[in-house]
Motif scaffolding. Structure first.
Motif, short mmCIF file in Angstrom:
data_model
loop_
_atom_site.label_atom_id
_atom_site.label_comp_id
_atom_site.label_asym_id
_atom_site.label_seq_id
_atom_site.Cartn_x
_atom_site.Cartn_y
_atom_site.Cartn_z
N SER A 196 -21.62 -11.98 -34.12
CA SER A 196 -22.20 -12.95 -33.19
C SER A 196 -22.42 -12.24 -31.84
N TRP A 197 -23.49 -12.68 -31.16
CA TRP A 197 -23.81 -12.04 -29.88
C TRP A 197 -24.20 -13.12 -28.88
N GLY A 198 -23.29 -14.01 -28.64
CA GLY A 198 -23.47 -15.02 -27.60
C GLY A 198 -24.60 -15.99 -27.84
N VAL A 199 -24.84 -16.37 -29.10
CA VAL A 199 -25.88 -17.35 -29.40
C VAL A 199 -25.27 -18.50 -30.20
N ASP A 200 -25.92 -19.68 -30.10
CA ASP A 200 -25.42 -20.84 -30.82
C ASP A 200 -25.65 -20.74 -32.31
N SER A 201 -26.85 -20.29 -32.68
CA SER A 201 -27.18 -20.25 -34.10
C SER A 201 -28.29 -19.24 -34.36
N LEU A 202 -28.35 -18.79 -35.60
CA LEU A 202 -29.40 -17.90 -36.08
C LEU A 202 -30.25 -18.67 -37.09
N TYR A 203 -31.57 -18.48 -37.04
CA TYR A 203 -32.47 -19.26 -37.88
C TYR A 203 -32.85 -18.55 -39.18
N SER A 204 -32.99 -17.26 -39.13
CA SER A 204 -33.36 -16.53 -40.34
C SER A 204 -32.82 -15.12 -40.27
N VAL A 205 -32.60 -14.53 -41.43
CA VAL A 205 -32.09 -13.16 -41.52
C VAL A 205 -32.86 -12.45 -42.62
N SER A 206 -33.09 -11.14 -42.44
CA SER A 206 -33.90 -10.40 -43.40
C SER A 206 -33.44 -8.95 -43.46
N PHE A 207 -33.16 -8.47 -44.67
CA PHE A 207 -32.79 -7.07 -44.89
C PHE A 207 -34.04 -6.20 -44.92
N ASN A 208 -33.91 -4.97 -44.40
CA ASN A 208 -34.99 -4.00 -44.48
C ASN A 208 -35.08 -3.48 -45.91
N TRP A 249 -40.25 -7.27 -42.67
CA TRP A 249 -40.27 -5.81 -42.57
C TRP A 249 -41.40 -5.25 -43.40
N ASN A 250 -42.01 -4.19 -42.91
CA ASN A 250 -43.07 -3.50 -43.64
C ASN A 250 -42.45 -2.73 -44.80
N PRO A 251 -42.88 -2.98 -46.05
CA PRO A 251 -42.26 -2.30 -47.20
C PRO A 251 -42.59 -0.82 -47.32
N MET A 252 -43.63 -0.34 -46.58
CA MET A 252 -44.01 1.06 -46.67
C MET A 252 -43.59 1.86 -45.45
N GLU A 253 -43.44 1.21 -44.31
CA GLU A 253 -42.99 1.88 -43.08
C GLU A 253 -41.74 1.15 -42.60
N SER A 286 -51.10 -23.19 -33.50
CA SER A 286 -49.81 -23.88 -33.44
C SER A 286 -48.73 -22.88 -33.83
N ALA A 287 -47.48 -23.34 -33.83
CA ALA A 287 -46.37 -22.44 -34.09
C ALA A 287 -46.48 -21.79 -35.46
N VAL A 288 -46.20 -20.50 -35.53
CA VAL A 288 -46.23 -19.76 -36.80
C VAL A 288 -44.85 -19.88 -37.44
N THR A 289 -44.81 -20.37 -38.66
CA THR A 289 -43.52 -20.67 -39.31
C THR A 289 -43.03 -19.56 -40.23
N ASP A 290 -43.94 -18.82 -40.86
CA ASP A 290 -43.49 -17.82 -41.84
C ASP A 290 -44.49 -16.67 -41.88
N VAL A 291 -43.99 -15.51 -42.31
CA VAL A 291 -44.83 -14.31 -42.43
C VAL A 291 -44.29 -13.48 -43.59
N ASP A 292 -45.19 -12.84 -44.33
CA ASP A 292 -44.78 -12.00 -45.45
C ASP A 292 -45.77 -10.86 -45.60
N TYR A 293 -45.26 -9.66 -45.89
CA TYR A 293 -46.09 -8.46 -46.00
C TYR A 293 -46.63 -8.28 -47.41
N SER A 294 -47.79 -7.66 -47.48
CA SER A 294 -48.34 -7.22 -48.75
C SER A 294 -47.54 -6.01 -49.25
#
Length: 420
Positions: A196-208, A249-253, A286-294
């Motif tokens: 934790s780093w001084g925040v109330d909550s985390l919304y999403s997490v993603s492994f490289n 995360w970019n799967p190639m870089e 409007s707000a961007v909710t999700d993103v995914d790489y090719s």
């Protein structure tokens, strides 16, 4: 005495079948073709017009959920398997090729906040987290198909509500976000690490996917926090103007990632220089909710509350295409297939839609001559891409009226700011 004889090879003029066209002998000497440029320009104009005429990206929909779909996960090994979670806690396993649900069960009480597959177990099991503060492990092919009494392989009760889950690529670890970032081992019921780093909550997490020990999380204080499971604490924090909803995360870089922000934009960063993004991707209203790489790493897809799906190239600031339908409501999650040919989108109105990644691409087997013709048309479009008429036709898209008016308003705001 010398006798000149005309000799021809039958392979050059005979048809392979009766339905085939007659082959015409051609001389490609440029001296004999002084109008090659104008002729190719006309062909490029026809090619770009035909591309827009045949741009029909919608493939089909997966119908069956009784509430809005809030999470998606694609199988790490099989292209046709997709898992979705809904607001009512239901989880469904889909066969995309047949467009049917192969299994469904009540997984959680409340939202299914996150789903992830295990890349190390050939995708036989997946993890889900929900509003009931539990982590559950499920089999992709349960024995009691279409039965609500399907039992999880394992259930872990968390001390707080969890908002997302991500599995390590090629490892036994997985991470969850909530009040803090927790790193778990598949074989244990207690977290190995809690950050934790001084925040109330985390919304999403993603492994490289390449640097498998690194993961990023989006926090409630408008920050993105990065962790390394080999270290005892967080390694870096980046503060944004508005909240970020998702990191991809970019799967190639491995050092490149893109975040979806509440300020209608997407920001691409280089992890080696986090001072500012190297590209800002605009066009959403409007707000961007999700993103995914090719899988190629050259482009990505984003879903937004403005009810549209947009495709962005990594080095471009504006989208190359936009998909929308009358019935599609606010986008909650998007996923790009492993063969880079299709994308899946989930929205509030209980539907999962399958689209072509290239709107005008022809599906199915292509004959060699047909394939050569398509390649020639693509080369012509690329050669004359910056001619005004061709550029206008290639870029033009019909968008809903609310999108058109919002873009007009945003353009006026930007012009005002630039004048100031």
């Amino acid at each position: 005495m010398k006798v000149k004889v005309i000799s021809r090879n039958p392979d050059e003029y005979l048809r392979a079948t009766k339905r085939d066209i007659y082959k015409v002998p051609r001389n490609f000497d440029p001296v004999l073709h002084p109008f090659e440029g104008p002729r190719e320009y006309t062909r490029a104009l026809n090619a770009v017009k035909l591309e827009r005429i045949f741009a029909k990206p919608f493939v089909g929909n997966l119908d069956g959920h009784r509430e809005g779909v809030c999470s998606l996960a694609k199988h790490p090994k099989r292209v046709s398997i997709l898992v979705s979670g809904a607001y009512d806690g239901e989880v469904r396993v889909w066969d995309i090729a047949r467009r049917v649900s192969t299994a469904s069960w009540q997984a959680h009480n409340g939202w299914v906040r996150g789903i992830c597959f295990s890349p190390t177990e050939e995708g036989d099991c997946f993890w889900t987290v929900g509003d009931d503060a539990t982590i559950k492990v499920w089999n992709t092919s349960p024995k009691d198909e279409m039965n609500n009494d399907v039992r999880p392989l394992n259930t872990i009760i968390s001390k707080s509500v969890l908002t997302s889950v991500s599995h390590q690529w090629g490892g036994k670890l997985y991470a969850t976000s909530g009040d803090c970032c927790q790193v778990w081992d598949e074989t244990r019921d207690e977290p190995l690490q809690s950050h934790s780093w001084g925040v109330d909550s985390l919304y999403s997490v993603s492994f490289n996917p390449v640097q498998t020990n690194v993961l990023g999380a989006c926090a409630s204080d408008r920050s993105m926090i990065f962790y390394d499971v080999r270290m005892s604490g967080p390694i870096r924090k980046v503060i944004m103007q508005l909240r970020s909803n998702k990191i991809a995360w970019n799967p190639m870089e491995p050092f490149v990632f893109t975040c979806a922000s509440e300020d209608y934009n997407l920001y691409s960063f280089d992890a080696r220089s986090l001072g500012q993004p190297f590209n800002v991707h605009m066009d959403h209203t409007s707000a961007v909710t999700d993103v995914d790489y090719s899988p190629t790493g050259k482009e990505f897809i984003s879903g937004s509350y403005d009810k549209t799906v947009r495709f962005f190239e990594l080095d471009k600031g504006h989208s190359r295409d936009v998909y929308h339908t009358k019935r599609m409501q606010r986008l909650t999650c998007v996923a790009w297939s492993l063969d880079a040919k299709f994308v899946a989108t989930a929205s509030d109105e209980m539907n999962i839609r399958i689209w072509k990644a290239r709107a005008a691409e022809k599906l199915g087997n292509l004959k060699p001559r047909e394939k050569r013709a398509l390649e020639y048309a693509a080369a012509l479009r690329e050669k004359f891409a910056f001619h005004p008429q061709i550029k206008r036709i290639a870029r033009h898209r019909q968008v809903p009226k609310h999108i058109y008016n919002a873009q007009k308003e945003m353009r006026a705001i930007k012009d005002k700011m630039s004048r100031k």
